[in-house]
Design a protein around this motif. Structure first.
Motif, short mmCIF file in Angstrom:
data_model
loop_
_atom_site.label_atom_id
_atom_site.label_comp_id
_atom_site.label_asym_id
_atom_site.label_seq_id
_atom_site.Cartn_x
_atom_site.Cartn_y
_atom_site.Cartn_z
N THR A 32 0.59 -0.98 0.04
CA THR A 32 -0.16 -0.13 -0.01
C THR A 32 1.02 1.17 -0.16
OG1 THR A 32 -0.41 -0.30 2.59
CG2 THR A 32 -2.35 -1.31 1.22
N THR A 45 -2.96 -2.25 10.45
CA THR A 45 -3.88 -3.00 9.83
C THR A 45 -3.31 -4.32 9.38
OG1 THR A 45 -3.92 -2.58 7.70
CG2 THR A 45 -5.06 -1.21 8.52
N MET B 49 -9.85 -4.22 2.73
CA MET B 49 -8.73 -3.31 4.08
C MET B 49 -7.42 -2.79 3.12
SD MET B 49 -8.84 -4.96 6.95
CE MET B 49 -7.68 -4.35 6.93
N PHE B 50 -8.02 -3.20 2.13
CA PHE B 50 -6.54 -2.86 1.43
C PHE B 50 -6.94 -0.68 0.89
CE2 PHE B 50 -4.34 -0.52 -2.62
CZ PHE B 50 -3.78 -1.06 -2.45
N LEU B 52 -8.53 0.37 3.89
CA LEU B 52 -8.26 0.74 5.16
C LEU B 52 -6.65 1.30 5.71
CD1 LEU B 52 -10.08 1.75 7.56
CD2 LEU B 52 -9.92 -1.05 8.62
N ALA B 53 -6.31 -0.23 4.78
CA ALA B 53 -4.33 0.46 5.51
C ALA B 53 -4.18 1.74 4.46
CB ALA B 53 -4.06 -0.82 4.38
#
Lengths: 136, 122
Positions: A32, A45, B49-50, B52-53
């Motif tokens: 990310t 996370t 989740m990507f 949220l990351a």
């Protein structure tokens, strides 16, 4: 077929211990574009890696038996007791905190307690999984 | 309370493949357009989740250091559709109080996370 209603309230056995490595944290951050230097705490996370293992065991349970690609992640929350760092050995213990069926859809709420090698709580990861039962 | 600077983050198919490997989530709806369409999605979508990351990345960047997030959560209200050419997610935050950052996370002008909030160590 809907998910078995008896699942609500069930706590699953702890997952196999997961060793947090430099490579695992660096790869997770890099995916990310999250800045990460050796020695930094893991991204907030990151514990999803451990919690997701517990969720997969839930989905594979015989009375659940749902396919991952029929599941949508509805909601997620992390509450950290301390940052996760390389060298931690983590285990997730998942409890099905709620189960609702609405118009052929199962809404499964879960809470995973992520603990370290000493048994201390590191993070609580709450996830809501949405399963379209009609897709089976 | 004061607003934080907005940031835009590119989201590519390659990043989703890397995230799938790094997070251990092999769900093919995040990698394979055919499987995504078979379950009624318009195309490959990013892992919730990507996204949220990315929100966690944003908070770390705004605070200038990692490890200060105590709580982070959101509802995944709308999928982030990732065509072959990629897309981008935009994030901006507002201090709600001295420990709480309310986030706004959008893709193509539409909100994709419901009530994304981070509580941070002072």
């Amino acid at each position: 077929m809907a998910v078995d209603a008896s699942l609500a309230g069930r706590t699953f056995p702890p997952t196999e211990p997961y060793d947090v490595t430099e490579q695992a944290v660096a790869d997770f951050a890099a995916a990310t574009g999250t800045p990460y230097r050796q020695g930094d705490p893991a991204p907030a996370t990151f514990p999803i890696v451990v919690a997701f293992g517990a969720m997969q065991e839930l989905m594979r349970a015989p009375e659940v038996g749902i396919e991952l690609h029929h599941v949508v992640h509805g909601q997620q929350k992390f509450v950290h007791e301390r940052p996760i760092t390389v060298g931690d050995r983590l285990t997730a213990t998942l409890t099905v905190s709620g189960l609702r069926q609405i118009a052929g859809t199962d809404i499964i709420t879960t809470s995973s307690a992520i603990t370290d090698a000493g048994g201390a709580l590191v993070c609580t990861a709450d996830a809501t999984l949405v399963h379209k039962a009609g897709d089976r | 309370m004061s607003d934080l600077t907005a940031s835009a983050y590119p989201v590519t198919r390659e990043a989703l493949v890397a995230y799938a490997a790094a997070s251990g989530d092999p769900n093919p709806i995040h990698q394979d357009p055919e499987v995504a369409r078979s379950v009624g999605l318009p195309d490959v979508i990013a892992h919730g989740m990507f996204t949220l990351a990315l929100a966690a990345r944003y908070v770390d960047e705004q605070l200038g250091e990692p490890g200060r997030i105590l709580e982070l959560g959101a509802k995944f209200t709308k999928p982030v559709v990732v065509p072959d050419s990629g897309t981008q997610v935009e994030i901006e935050g507002t201090w709600r109080d001295e420990r709480t950052i309310a986030l706004k996370v959008t893709c193509a002008g539409e909100s994709v996370l419901g009530n994304p909030v981070a509580v941070v160590r002072a």
